[in-house]
Design an enzyme around this catalytic site. Structure first.
Site, PDB file in Angstrom:
ATOM      1  N   ALA A   1      18.354   5.103  33.817  1.00 10.78           N
ATOM      2  CA  ALA A   1      18.645   5.311  35.375  1.00 10.78           C
ATOM      3  C   ALA A   1      18.658   4.319  36.120  1.00 10.78           C
ATOM      4  O   ALA A   1      18.125   2.915  35.497  1.00 10.78           O
ATOM      5  CB  ALA A   1      17.439   6.326  35.607  1.00 10.78           C
TER       6      ALA A   1
ATOM      7  N   GLY B   1      17.869   7.158  30.239  1.00  9.02           N
ATOM      8  CA  GLY B   1      19.073   8.087  30.497  1.00  9.02           C
ATOM      9  C   GLY B   1      20.369   8.046  29.862  1.00  9.02           C
ATOM     10  O   GLY B   1      21.081   8.982  29.589  1.00  9.02           O
TER      11      GLY B   1
ATOM     12  N   GLU C   1      19.737   9.655  26.599  1.00 10.95           N
ATOM     13  CA  GLU C   1      19.557  10.951  26.834  1.00 10.95           C
ATOM     14  C   GLU C   1      20.846  11.755  27.133  1.00 10.95           C
ATOM     15  O   GLU C   1      21.096  12.787  26.840  1.00 10.95           O
ATOM     16  CB  GLU C   1      18.393  11.330  28.026  1.00 10.95           C
ATOM     17  CG  GLU C   1      17.127  10.839  27.621  1.00 10.95           C
ATOM     18  CD  GLU C   1      16.311  10.857  28.644  1.00 10.95           C
ATOM     19  OE1 GLU C   1      16.403  10.049  29.776  1.00 10.95           O
ATOM     20  OE2 GLU C   1      15.422  11.644  28.940  1.00 10.95           O
TER      21      GLU C   1
ATOM     22  N   GLU D   1      11.383   4.493  28.982  1.00 13.72           N
ATOM     23  CA  GLU D   1      10.581   4.903  30.252  1.00 13.72           C
ATOM     24  C   GLU D   1       9.240   4.486  30.073  1.00 13.72           C
ATOM     25  O   GLU D   1       8.548   4.198  31.191  1.00 13.72           O
ATOM     26  CB  GLU D   1      11.055   6.417  30.279  1.00 13.72           C
ATOM     27  CG  GLU D   1      12.362   6.553  30.600  1.00 13.72           C
ATOM     28  CD  GLU D   1      13.241   6.864  29.456  1.00 13.72           C
ATOM     29  OE1 GLU D   1      12.847   6.424  28.428  1.00 13.72           O
ATOM     30  OE2 GLU D   1      14.353   7.384  29.602  1.00 13.72           O
TER      31      GLU D   1
END
Ligand code: T1G
Length: 695
Positions: free
Chosen positions: A61, A100, A103, A123
């Protein structure tokens, strides 16, 4: 266009192009949804590839968006769209498919990667947890225990290992895109149904009953005081006990808890601070670094040998000079022993040990340093010895060679004056053990050339250090701050606290060990010698009285089997010592001090506020470019807990500058000690209502 759709026959290629690391911003999330919709509507396309341009697949992200709050489509919407896509999608991984990015790849039908790629869910290093399904999908692919380790460590997994674990379906030698397209064709050839990670179930019976309780206990120890690791355990447990949609919902609730925790702000501050340190204010963009192809180290002692290892590890040839053959042999022996210890732990192969040793060329002759681009001296810490070395270097070093001192507190300006080329002189202060500690203080002398600073910062990255520029003051940044911290710890013991009480407060706060355990480990004789060399006021000398008496009693710390603490033979576990208690009582009597009960809060305030006040003085004097640079120094050189953001971030965010000022004024009034005078910068910031970032 941050996301585009192109076509190769019947395969659509969705390409993310958001340099430098294809961070998944709101625009990228919207772009992927848009491209997916277009591809689904295009009857000529039967399969898709999700790829990224530049140096890496999506690396997570966009962290810069965290502070702004959610905008645009959510990760959850993008994940749902990927998983709902009727056409198979192959994620093509290169570089660092992190957070992300991984993911989203786990929501694709399959993942292929070049062998040099890495995957990971870092993260936790930002004080949060994978919030786009990583805690639910990864356990389904690699198993609960393996997933928990990957997510709590946050460390990268190389593609070949990821392939073995089942995260990557195929390794692509050669052209990644072609390989991904071919893989997509193979999926079409196999035909429906395509396995989705979300459809894999985890059998709760396969998990030992006490697995999660044991995990919580393990991380409470290994990740002491840290919030996110515990929430990761909760999230992975949800992957076992809930169905995928409920588990995803639970994960979203847990990451929301993490985002608002002070540790998340602190760790995100550290993430950016670590990248800020490499930026020198007012350094002309066109400043070229000097090429460093060959390095020389003077002194093959503990520091010199450790420093040499850093360059050998980076494949940079290093000449190691000593004054005696025995010293050289001993130094090389220590280096080899260090490498062999790493090999014994499986971190190096025997061949790598030999290759690294081969990078180190021993010599007794200064003339052998003539072709070095950088020469670092790590000789005895007296100006007289430094003078001899630098005068010799001035004669033999080639024009443009950088001449660096590893001194931990002597003046770089004084040392530079020993040469006819002060612009080439800089401090490169490594921290012991030099081949392990990540911090490198780059000490800028009055005359140090800007390109020498730029070269030093670049070199720091090459040898996997984090370089921070410090001004040329006594103790530079870290040791100058450490002095106040250690002084208060010692004064607190003189006033009635026990070493163990002080150390417990500091350890519980998050320091790797207390001040006295650290002194015992470093050796009490170092402080003893330094105090004897310096003209201390009576007030300053008082802080060292107990340490002096311990040294005079032969209690030098761990190396003599006793210091502030006693140590059982062969043990490194500190044990409270009656002998030390008696010495403290004697010093108290001599100083006319009657011991008083001291509460933990006073210990915490006096040790850490003294540290921060010195940091503010350093900042105010321009001896550090930014408060966040000081945070990086103290986290990487002294073990200040990163989850508190570093001493300056902690002071501003957990205490508040106004409260800090009031407490400093309180201790100044209570003790009359000049060192409690608040830093002028602090008074200015508080009176103007400004933050540390405004400097
Ligand atoms: N967001 C925004 N900017 C980033 C960024 C990111 N994720 N990663 C790097 N940058 C910037 C960085 O600040 C620097 O900027 C430049 O890119 C180069 O970075 C939902 C919520 C990818 C291994 O934690 O680990 O996904 O200083 O110097 O050494 O579950 O960057 O040039 O202006 O580090 O080659 C998870 C963090 C996010 C990855 C590249 N992902 N980044 O290393 O370059 S949370 C991460 C890295 C998440 C989801 C959750 C490294 C790198 P500037 P760099 P590098």
């Amino acid at each position: 266009m941050v996301v585009s759709l192109s076509r190769q026959g019947n395969v659509g290629i969705i390409t993310v192009d958001h340099p430098p690391v294809n961070a998944i911003s709101a625009a990228v999330r919207a772009g992927i949804l848009e491209a997916l919709a277009q591809a689904q509507a295009d009857g000529a396309l039967e399969a898709l590839v999700l790829a990224a341009s530049g140096r890496t697949f999506m690396a997570g992200a966009d962290i810069t968006e965290f502070a702004k709050g959610p905008a645009g489509p959510t990760f959850h919407e993008v994940c749902q769209a990927l998983e709902a896509a009727p056409k198979p999608i192959v994620a093509a991984l290169h570089g660092t498919a992190f957070g992300g990015g991984l993911e989203l790849a786990l929501c694709c039908t399959a993942r292929v990667a070049v062998p040099s790629a890495q995957v990971g869910l870092p993260e936790v290093k930002l004080g949060i947890l994978p919030g786009a399904g990583g805690t639910q999908r990864l356990p389904r692919l690699v198993g609960v225990a393996a997933a928990l380790d990957i997510i709590v460590s946050g460390d990268p997994v190389a593609a070949p290992q990821a392939a073995k674990a089942g995260v990557v379906d195929a390794l692509i030698e050669g052209d990644l895109l072609a390989g991904a397209v071919a893989y997509a064709q193979s999926l079409l050839a196999k035909g429906q149904p395509y396995r989705r990670v979300r459809d894999i179930t985890i059998d709760p019976e396969s998990i030992p009953a006490d697995f999660f309780a044991a995990a919580r206990a393990r991380f409470a120890k290994e990740r002491r005081n840290q919030f996110a690791p515990q929430k990761i355990v909760d999230a992975v447990e949800a992957a076992v006990v809930l169905d995928i949609d409920a588990g995803l919902e639970r994960e979203r609730a847990l990451i929301a808890e993490c985002f608002v925790h002070p540790q998340a702000r602190a760790l995100q501050h550290v993430f950016f601070a670590e990248r800020q340190v490499a930026k020198i204010p007012n350094l002309a963009k066109e400043t070229q670094s000097r090429p460093i192809a060959k390095v020389a180290i003077i002194g093959a002692g503990t520091m010199g040998g450790g420093i040499a290892m850093n360059f050998a590890n980076a494949g940079i040839p290093v000449t190691l000079l000593e004054v005696s053959a025995e010293g050289l042999e001993r130094g090389l022996g220590v280096v080899r022993k260090n490498y062999e210890a790493s090999a014994a732990k499986g971190k190096l192969t025997a061949a790598q040990v030999e290759a690294r040793m081969a990078h180190i060329t021993p010599t007794l002759a200064y003339s052998d340093l003539a072709d070095a681009d950088l020469i670092i001296e790590a000789v005895f810490e007296t100006l007289d010895v430094k003078r001899q070395v630098f005068q010799e270097l001035d004669k033999v070093a080639k024009a443009g060679a950088i001449l660096a001192s590893n001194t931990s507190y002597l003046s770089i300006d004084t040392i530079a004056q020993y040469t006819t080329r002060p612009a080439d002189v800089v401090g490169l202060h490594f921290f012991s053990p030099a081949n392990v500690m990540r911090l490198l203080e780059i000490v800028r002398g009055e005359k140090t050339a800007p390109d020498v600073l730029a070269t030093s910062l670049e070199l720091a990255r090459r040898i996997k250090k984090i370089g921070v520029v410090a001004g040329n003051c006594h103790g530079f940044i870290g040791n100058r701050m450490l002095e106040g911290y250690g002084r208060e710890a010692n004064l607190l013991v003189l006033e009635g606290a026990s070493p163990a009480q002080v150390d417990k407060v500091l350890f519980d706060f998050g320091m790797p060990m207390g001040a006295f355990a650290m002194s015992d480990m470093a050796g009490l004789d170092i402080g003893y010698r330094s105090r004897k060399e310096r003209q201390l006021t009576n007030l300053q000398a008082r802080a060292g009285r107990v340490g002096d008496k311990l040294v005079e009693a032969g209690r030098l710390g761990l190396k003599s089997g006793a210091g502030f603490y006693d140590y059982a033979p062969g043990s490194r576990t500190p044990m409270p010592s009656d002998a030390t208690a008696q010495i403290i009582a004697q010093v108290q009597a001599g100083e006319g001090i009657s011991a008083r009960k001291i509460d933990d809060q006073e210990i915490l305030e006096r040790c850490f506020f003294a540290l921060v006040n010195e940091g503010l003085k350093i900042l105010g004097e321009g001896m550090a470019y930014r408060a966040s640079d000081i945070d990086i120094v103290y986290i990487n050189g002294y073990g200040f807990p990163a989850y508190r953001g570093g001493p300056m971030h902690w002071a501003e965010n957990a205490i508040g500058l106004k409260t800090l000022l009031e407490r400093l004024q309180h201790y100044a009034a209570q003790t009359g000690a000049p060192w409690w005078t608040p830093a002028p910068l602090l008074e200015r910031l508080v009176s103007e209502g400004r933050s540390l970032a405004s400097i």
